[in-house]
Design an enzyme around this catalytic site. Structure first.
Site, PDB file in Angstrom:
ATOM      1  N   HIS A  69       0.816  -1.315  -0.328  1.00 40.18           N
ATOM      2  CA  HIS A  69      -0.232   0.003   0.148  1.00 40.18           C
ATOM      3  C   HIS A  69       0.765   1.442  -0.152  1.00 40.18           C
ATOM      4  CE1 HIS A  69       1.297  -0.782   4.153  1.00 40.18           C
ATOM      5  NE2 HIS A  69       0.887   0.598   4.160  1.00 40.18           N
ATOM      6  N   THR A  71       1.061   4.807   2.183  1.00 35.50           N
ATOM      7  CA  THR A  71       0.242   5.340   2.990  1.00 35.50           C
ATOM      8  C   THR A  71      -0.599   7.010   3.004  1.00 35.50           C
ATOM      9  OG1 THR A  71       0.983   3.734   4.547  1.00 35.50           O
ATOM     10  CG2 THR A  71       0.043   6.469   5.963  1.00 35.50           C
ATOM     11  N   HIS A 145       5.296   6.142  -1.186  1.00 34.88           N
ATOM     12  CA  HIS A 145       6.405   5.322  -1.380  1.00 34.88           C
ATOM     13  C   HIS A 145       5.165   4.503  -0.965  1.00 34.88           C
ATOM     14  CE1 HIS A 145       5.739   5.593   3.451  1.00 34.88           C
ATOM     15  NE2 HIS A 145       6.334   4.344   3.400  1.00 34.88           N
ATOM     16  N   THR A 147       6.149   0.623   1.217  1.00 37.16           N
ATOM     17  CA  THR A 147       7.026  -0.582   1.554  1.00 37.16           C
ATOM     18  C   THR A 147       7.694  -1.614   1.167  1.00 37.16           C
ATOM     19  OG1 THR A 147       7.069   0.714   4.270  1.00 37.16           O
ATOM     20  CG2 THR A 147       7.770  -1.123   4.085  1.00 37.16           C
TER      21      THR A 147
END
Ligand code: ACK
Length: 214
Positions: A69, A71, A145, A147
């Site tokens: 995902h 955020t 971004h 992760t």
């Protein structure tokens, strides 16, 4: 219950569809596998191991951190600053549950995290909180971004901070050290174990704007 009547989520964000999660994971694994074998990387191995002669298996070094995902707002169930304001933002309410296409434009690796940089469109930036880049003078959206993995004992919040750190170097005019032309793109070294691969072809990733309660 309507969004107003339940607790705020742990975070809001774009959640990649499962088919593209698989594709992104494979691309990042291939990248780590190749990075490991490059002379340029081996030359700076001590950044990761603390010892020049030791070897590192990057695919084992980084642990996956759940569903992929990007955020937008970390709310911490309402305890984070600005959480309520974010949830009440008309754009957030209007676009909640909608489909988007994220553009992944770079992969980056540090001794702490591996992630993908997400380049947001103007529409996507409507969902980006004003305080995400913290005190840095980087433009809104810089921190966006995904992760992909964290080293042992490292929390995923670190991935966005590692990206901001690399982008701040670039903004300061540090071009980094061109290290290798890879099939996926150009690899640059920024010192202290920081590597950035600018993708030749951005990866388009369909994603749903939603929230995670955990
Ligand atoms: O990988 P991420 O973007 O980093 O996704 C997770 C998600 O929220 C759930 O932990 C991110 N996160 C955690 N703490 C923070 C924070 N203080 N600020 C911004 N994002 C955070 C974490």
């Amino acid at each position: 219950a309507p969004l107003e009547e339940v607790d705020l989520p742990l975070f809001f964000g774009w959640f990649l569809l499962s088919s593209v999660q698989e594709k992104v994971r494979c691309t990042s694994m291939d990248f780590l596998k190749t990075l490991d074998t490059l002379e340029a990387f081996k030359k700076h191995l001590a950044d990761f191991t603390g010892k020049a002669e030791k070897e590192v298996d990057l695919e084992q070094y980084f642990k996956p951190k759940g569903a992929l995902h990007c955020t937008t707002k970390f709310c911490n169930y309402g305890k984070a600053e600005g959480a309520k304001e974010y949830a009440e933002n008309p754009a957030v309410k209007a676009l909640y549950g909608s489909a988007f296409e994220l553009s992944l434009t770079a992969l980056f690796v540090t001794p702490r995290t591996v992630g993908a940089r997400v380049s947001l469109t103007d529409e996507q930036l409507q969902l980006w909180p004003a305080d995400a880049e913290q005190s840095s003078s980087l433009p809104p959206g810089s921190r966006a971004h995904i992760t992909l993995g964290c080293a042992e004992g490292v929390e995923p919040v670190q991935t966005g901070l590692d990206l901001l750190d690399i982008l701040a170097l670039q903004q300061d005019g540090q071009q980094g050290e061109p290290a290798e032309e890879m099939e996926l793109g150009s690899l640059t070294y920024y010192g202290e174990g920081r590597w950035l691969l600018s993708l030749r072809e951005p990866i388009g990733a369909p994603a749903c704007f939603s929230s995670f309660y955990g």
